[in-house]
Design a protein around this motif. Structure first.
Motif, PDB file in Angstrom:
ATOM      1  N   MET A 211       6.554  -1.550 -19.158  1.00 12.07           N
ATOM      2  CA  MET A 211       5.378  -2.363 -18.981  1.00 12.07           C
ATOM      3  C   MET A 211       4.383  -1.454 -18.267  1.00 12.07           C
ATOM      4  O   MET A 211       4.638  -0.813 -17.411  1.00 12.07           O
ATOM      5  CB  MET A 211       5.588  -3.770 -18.359  1.00 12.07           C
ATOM      6  CG  MET A 211       5.550  -3.784 -16.946  1.00 12.07           C
ATOM      7  SD  MET A 211       6.179  -5.400 -16.245  1.00 12.07           S
ATOM      8  CE  MET A 211       4.927  -6.346 -15.568  1.00 12.07           C
ATOM      9  N   ASN A 212       3.102  -1.656 -18.630  1.00 11.76           N
ATOM     10  CA  ASN A 212       1.993  -1.000 -17.977  1.00 11.76           C
ATOM     11  C   ASN A 212       1.198  -1.949 -16.839  1.00 11.76           C
ATOM     12  O   ASN A 212       1.017  -2.913 -17.203  1.00 11.76           O
ATOM     13  CB  ASN A 212       1.012  -0.203 -18.988  1.00 11.76           C
ATOM     14  CG  ASN A 212       1.576   0.789 -19.584  1.00 11.76           C
ATOM     15  OD1 ASN A 212       2.396   1.515 -19.406  1.00 11.76           O
ATOM     16  ND2 ASN A 212       1.174   0.845 -20.950  1.00 11.76           N
ATOM     17  N   ILE A 213       1.007  -1.340 -15.906  1.00 10.85           N
ATOM     18  CA  ILE A 213       0.340  -2.149 -14.875  1.00 10.85           C
ATOM     19  C   ILE A 213      -0.890  -1.009 -14.208  1.00 10.85           C
ATOM     20  O   ILE A 213      -0.698   0.125 -14.055  1.00 10.85           O
ATOM     21  CB  ILE A 213       1.221  -2.638 -13.704  1.00 10.85           C
ATOM     22  CG1 ILE A 213       1.898  -1.515 -12.751  1.00 10.85           C
ATOM     23  CG2 ILE A 213       1.926  -3.525 -14.025  1.00 10.85           C
ATOM     24  CD1 ILE A 213       2.318  -1.817 -11.368  1.00 10.85           C
ATOM     25  N   GLU A 214      -1.996  -1.772 -13.817  1.00 13.31           N
ATOM     26  CA  GLU A 214      -3.061  -1.003 -13.402  1.00 13.31           C
ATOM     27  C   GLU A 214      -2.731  -1.116 -11.695  1.00 13.31           C
ATOM     28  O   GLU A 214      -2.398  -2.194 -11.140  1.00 13.31           O
ATOM     29  CB  GLU A 214      -4.521  -1.672 -13.405  1.00 13.31           C
ATOM     30  CG  GLU A 214      -5.629  -1.158 -13.201  1.00 13.31           C
ATOM     31  CD  GLU A 214      -5.742   0.222 -13.908  1.00 13.31           C
ATOM     32  OE1 GLU A 214      -6.309   1.326 -12.919  1.00 13.31           O
ATOM     33  OE2 GLU A 214      -5.794   0.377 -14.966  1.00 13.31           O
ATOM     34  N   THR A 215      -3.089  -0.093 -11.166  1.00 15.82           N
ATOM     35  CA  THR A 215      -2.884   0.044  -9.464  1.00 15.82           C
ATOM     36  C   THR A 215      -3.948   0.378  -8.839  1.00 15.82           C
ATOM     37  O   THR A 215      -4.779   0.979  -9.317  1.00 15.82           O
ATOM     38  CB  THR A 215      -1.483   0.849  -9.324  1.00 15.82           C
ATOM     39  OG1 THR A 215      -1.991   2.394  -9.533  1.00 15.82           O
ATOM     40  CG2 THR A 215      -0.200   0.714 -10.111  1.00 15.82           C
ATOM     41  N   LYS A 216      -3.740   0.283  -7.638  1.00 15.72           N
ATOM     42  CA  LYS A 216      -4.632   0.511  -6.545  1.00 15.72           C
ATOM     43  C   LYS A 216      -5.176   1.925  -6.299  1.00 15.72           C
ATOM     44  O   LYS A 216      -6.252   2.380  -6.134  1.00 15.72           O
ATOM     45  CB  LYS A 216      -4.564  -0.258  -5.244  1.00 15.72           C
ATOM     46  CG  LYS A 216      -5.727  -0.066  -4.013  1.00 15.72           C
ATOM     47  CD  LYS A 216      -5.310  -0.906  -3.053  1.00 15.72           C
ATOM     48  CE  LYS A 216      -6.611  -0.707  -1.920  1.00 15.72           C
ATOM     49  NZ  LYS A 216      -6.281  -1.555  -0.566  1.00 15.72           N
ATOM     50  N   TYR A 217      -3.888   2.664  -6.172  1.00 15.20           N
ATOM     51  CA  TYR A 217      -3.958   3.932  -5.789  1.00 15.20           C
ATOM     52  C   TYR A 217      -3.623   4.977  -7.006  1.00 15.20           C
ATOM     53  O   TYR A 217      -3.841   6.215  -7.067  1.00 15.20           O
ATOM     54  CB  TYR A 217      -3.160   4.548  -4.470  1.00 15.20           C
ATOM     55  CG  TYR A 217      -3.435   3.517  -3.383  1.00 15.20           C
ATOM     56  CD1 TYR A 217      -4.652   4.002  -2.631  1.00 15.20           C
ATOM     57  CD2 TYR A 217      -2.980   2.656  -3.099  1.00 15.20           C
ATOM     58  CE1 TYR A 217      -5.096   3.408  -1.591  1.00 15.20           C
ATOM     59  CE2 TYR A 217      -3.108   1.917  -1.931  1.00 15.20           C
ATOM     60  CZ  TYR A 217      -4.215   2.186  -1.167  1.00 15.20           C
ATOM     61  OH  TYR A 217      -4.707   1.623   0.133  1.00 15.20           O
ATOM     62  N   HIS A 218      -2.831   4.573  -8.020  1.00 17.88           N
ATOM     63  CA  HIS A 218      -2.121   5.477  -9.252  1.00 17.88           C
ATOM     64  C   HIS A 218      -3.054   5.276 -10.443  1.00 17.88           C
ATOM     65  O   HIS A 218      -2.584   6.073 -11.315  1.00 17.88           O
ATOM     66  CB  HIS A 218      -0.619   5.087  -9.140  1.00 17.88           C
ATOM     67  CG  HIS A 218       0.148   5.532  -7.930  1.00 17.88           C
ATOM     68  ND1 HIS A 218       0.108   4.767  -6.665  1.00 17.88           N
ATOM     69  CD2 HIS A 218       0.790   6.842  -7.643  1.00 17.88           C
ATOM     70  CE1 HIS A 218       0.931   5.289  -5.949  1.00 17.88           C
ATOM     71  NE2 HIS A 218       1.424   6.507  -6.157  1.00 17.88           N
ATOM     72  N   GLY A 219      -3.964   4.497 -10.484  1.00 20.69           N
ATOM     73  CA  GLY A 219      -4.292   4.171 -11.816  1.00 20.69           C
ATOM     74  C   GLY A 219      -3.316   3.295 -12.752  1.00 20.69           C
ATOM     75  O   GLY A 219      -2.511   2.825 -12.039  1.00 20.69           O
ATOM     76  N   LEU A 220      -3.494   3.548 -13.896  1.00 19.30           N
ATOM     77  CA  LEU A 220      -2.495   2.740 -14.967  1.00 19.30           C
ATOM     78  C   LEU A 220      -1.248   3.508 -14.916  1.00 19.30           C
ATOM     79  O   LEU A 220      -1.424   4.814 -14.996  1.00 19.30           O
ATOM     80  CB  LEU A 220      -3.236   2.815 -16.339  1.00 19.30           C
ATOM     81  CG  LEU A 220      -2.354   2.004 -17.303  1.00 19.30           C
ATOM     82  CD1 LEU A 220      -2.506   0.556 -16.919  1.00 19.30           C
ATOM     83  CD2 LEU A 220      -3.283   2.407 -18.638  1.00 19.30           C
ATOM     84  N   ILE A 221      -0.338   2.879 -14.779  1.00 20.13           N
ATOM     85  CA  ILE A 221       1.172   3.600 -14.881  1.00 20.13           C
ATOM     86  C   ILE A 221       1.997   2.759 -15.406  1.00 20.13           C
ATOM     87  O   ILE A 221       1.912   1.573 -15.423  1.00 20.13           O
ATOM     88  CB  ILE A 221       1.784   3.885 -13.227  1.00 20.13           C
ATOM     89  CG1 ILE A 221       1.866   2.298 -12.601  1.00 20.13           C
ATOM     90  CG2 ILE A 221       0.736   4.716 -12.750  1.00 20.13           C
ATOM     91  CD1 ILE A 221       2.853   2.677 -11.528  1.00 20.13           C
ATOM     92  N   GLU A 222       2.980   3.138 -15.811  1.00 12.92           N
ATOM     93  CA  GLU A 222       4.244   2.641 -16.617  1.00 12.92           C
ATOM     94  C   GLU A 222       5.489   2.168 -15.637  1.00 12.92           C
ATOM     95  O   GLU A 222       5.708   3.043 -14.915  1.00 12.92           O
ATOM     96  CB  GLU A 222       4.657   3.265 -17.900  1.00 12.92           C
ATOM     97  CG  GLU A 222       5.910   2.547 -18.404  1.00 12.92           C
ATOM     98  CD  GLU A 222       6.489   3.463 -19.797  1.00 12.92           C
ATOM     99  OE1 GLU A 222       7.653   2.984 -20.163  1.00 12.92           O
ATOM    100  OE2 GLU A 222       5.861   4.441 -19.899  1.00 12.92           O
ATOM    101  N   ILE A 223       5.597   1.022 -15.648  1.00 13.05           N
ATOM    102  CA  ILE A 223       6.928   0.763 -14.724  1.00 13.05           C
ATOM    103  C   ILE A 223       8.185   0.070 -15.498  1.00 13.05           C
ATOM    104  O   ILE A 223       7.598  -0.570 -16.618  1.00 13.05           O
ATOM    105  CB  ILE A 223       6.556  -0.011 -13.629  1.00 13.05           C
ATOM    106  CG1 ILE A 223       6.000  -1.410 -14.079  1.00 13.05           C
ATOM    107  CG2 ILE A 223       5.532   0.416 -12.558  1.00 13.05           C
ATOM    108  CD1 ILE A 223       5.726  -2.672 -12.892  1.00 13.05           C
TER     109      ILE A 223
END
Length: 149
Positions: free
Chosen positions: A1-13
Motif C-alpha cells: 500500500m502507498n502512503i503520503e508522508t511528512k518527511y519521505h513523500g509518497l512511499i510504499e509500506i
C-alpha cells in the motif's frame, strides 16, 4: 500500500510494518495506525508516521541511547493491551522536539511509546509517579572554549 508522508513523500509500506495503537496516541485519538520509518543516513532517529494523515509524523528515538539509566515499569493494563509481551519483544521510543540549534532538541521521557514487536501493538503511556519530564535535553550543551564567549 502507498502512503503520503511528512518527511519521505509518497512511499510504499507493507501491512506487516504497521503499528497498531488501539487507543490512538494522546492528542490524536483517531490516529491508530503508524509506521516506523528510518531517517536517511541516521541510525539514531526515526519518524513515527501516521498511515492516515500525511502531516502527522513524529521524530522518535530509542531513549536508552541517550539516557542509560532510563527505567520504568509497565502497569498491568498496558501489559494486557500489548498482549503480554516478553522483554525481548519490547521496543521503547520517545518523541523528540527537534530545535535549532540541534543541541536544544528535547525528548519526552514522561510519555514513552512501547511496542510489542511480536504483534505490532503499540501504546504511548504516561508515567505519572516519576521524575521524568516532557522535555529532557537529548544532547549535552556545548562547552564554551575560553572566557567571554
Amino acid at each position: 500500500m502507498n502512503i503520503e508522508t511528512k518527511y519521505h513523500g509518497l512511499i510504499e509500506i507493507h501491512k506487516e510494518e504497521i503499528l497498531h495503537f488501539i487507543n490512538g496516541i494522546p492528542g490524536f485519538k483517531e490516529e491508530k495506525e503508524f509506521v516506523l520509518l528510518p531517517l536517511p543516513e541516521n541510525d539514531w532517529f526515526y519518524v513515527l508516521q501516521s498511515t492516515k494523515t500525511a502531516e502527522l509524523g513524529f521524530v522518535v528515538t530509542d531513549p536508552f541511547l541517550f539516557f542509560e539509566d532510563y527505567d520504568f515499569t509497565l502497569n498491568p493494563s498496558t501489559v494486557d493491551q500489548l498482549e503480554d509481551p516478553s522483554e525481548k519483544n519490547i521496543k521503547v521510543l520517545s518523541i523528540l522536539t527537534v530545535r535549532e540549534p540541534l543541541h536544544k532538541t528535547t525528548t519526552n521521557l514522561q510519555a514513552p511509546i512501547v511496542i510489542n514487536l511480536a504483534n505490532s501493538k503499540a501504546k504511548q503511556i504516561i508515567l505519572n509517579d516519576t521524575s521524568y519530564e516532557t522535555k529532557h535535553l537529548v544532547f549535552e550543551q556545548p562547552q564554551h572554549q575560553g572566557q567571554g564567549e
